[in-house]
Design a protein around this motif. Structure first.
Motif, mmCIF file in Angstrom:
data_model
loop_
_atom_site.group_PDB
_atom_site.id
_atom_site.type_symbol
_atom_site.label_atom_id
_atom_site.label_comp_id
_atom_site.label_asym_id
_atom_site.label_seq_id
_atom_site.Cartn_x
_atom_site.Cartn_y
_atom_site.Cartn_z
ATOM 1 N N ARG A 181 0.575 6.288 -7.082
ATOM 2 C CA ARG A 181 -0.621 7.082 -7.373
ATOM 3 C C ARG A 181 -0.293 8.579 -7.371
ATOM 4 N N GLU A 182 0.417 9.009 -6.333
ATOM 5 C CA GLU A 182 0.783 10.425 -6.243
ATOM 6 C C GLU A 182 1.683 10.834 -7.407
ATOM 7 N N LYS A 210 0.527 4.022 -2.928
ATOM 8 C CA LYS A 210 0.266 5.433 -2.634
ATOM 9 C C LYS A 210 1.307 6.315 -3.319
ATOM 10 N N GLU A 237 0.815 -1.216 0.000
ATOM 11 C CA GLU A 237 0.000 0.000 0.000
ATOM 12 C C GLU A 237 0.849 1.268 0.000
#
Length: 206
Positions: free
Chosen positions: A182-183, A179, A175
């Motif tokens: 994704r950013e 994250k 995760e």
């Protein structure tokens, strides 16, 4: 849609995709790598022209395509799990991100098939499972977008004897990495949009 078809290329056009995640996340001691800048420019041009970038297919890539169905069958025979082929999956809430997994397994898994031209590479994968790290961003990106829990990163080489033709390394969702990815996609997408607008203005002024 089937992977490799005109429809598939059109669906991927202008998006951050699994095979491009490593370039997006590549950094050097001085900051983002040249491959990241090239990727962002390429995606901007795809959006501006509506045409996917023409990529060169070398012998190793052709070999991989030819062996992929055999590798998939070998994986199924070894694990007893059926693999469901898919086309292109667009991220649920970021429509500029998408992936093309080599196959989905059960309700929460997937498989990523690699058929290296180098026998030494397959041997290294058998020894230490380094393909799980080598393709980290592609795999974590696929787990993110396809909303899966694990991926069997699988190297297949039929030149090896029975029992050694498959090197399977199971990778689970990270995760923190997802994250971060994704950013990075969101930030890069803003850069792409700015370049597209800049090029449009240049074109109008020309």
């Amino acid at each position: 849609m089937n992977q490799g078809t005109p429809e598939w290329f059109a669906a991927r056009c202008g998006k951050f995709t699994g095979s491009r995640f490593a370039d997006l996340m590549a950094i050097t001691k001085s900051g983002p790598s040249a491959s990241r800048a090239n990727l962002i420019t390429s995606i901007a041009l795809e959006r501006l022209t509506g045409q996917p970038e023409q990529t060169y297919e070398n012998d190793a890539m052709r070999r991989g395509k030819e062996l992929e169905p055999i590798a998939r069958g070998a994986y199924e025979a070894h694990t007893g799990d059926l693999v469901t082929e898919v086309g292109f999956i667009v991220c649920r809430d970021l429509n500029f991100v998408g992936v093309s997994p080599d196959g989905l397994v059960d309700d929460d898994g997937m498989v990523e098939l690699k058929c290296p031209a180098s026998q030494a590479k397959h041997l290294a994968y058998l020894r230490d499972g380094m393909h799980a790290l080598e393709y980290r961003w592609q795999v974590q990106g696929q787990l993110w977008v396809a909303e899966r829990e694990w991926c069997d990163v699988t190297s297949f080489d039929p030149r090896f004897p029975d029992g050694l033709q498959l090197a399977i390394a199971r990778v689970t969702r990270d995760e923190k990495a997802i994250k971060e990815l994704r950013e990075a996609c969101e930030k890069a997408n803003d850069e792409v949009s700015a370049i597209v607008e800049e090029l449009r203005q240049m074109k109008e002024a020309a």
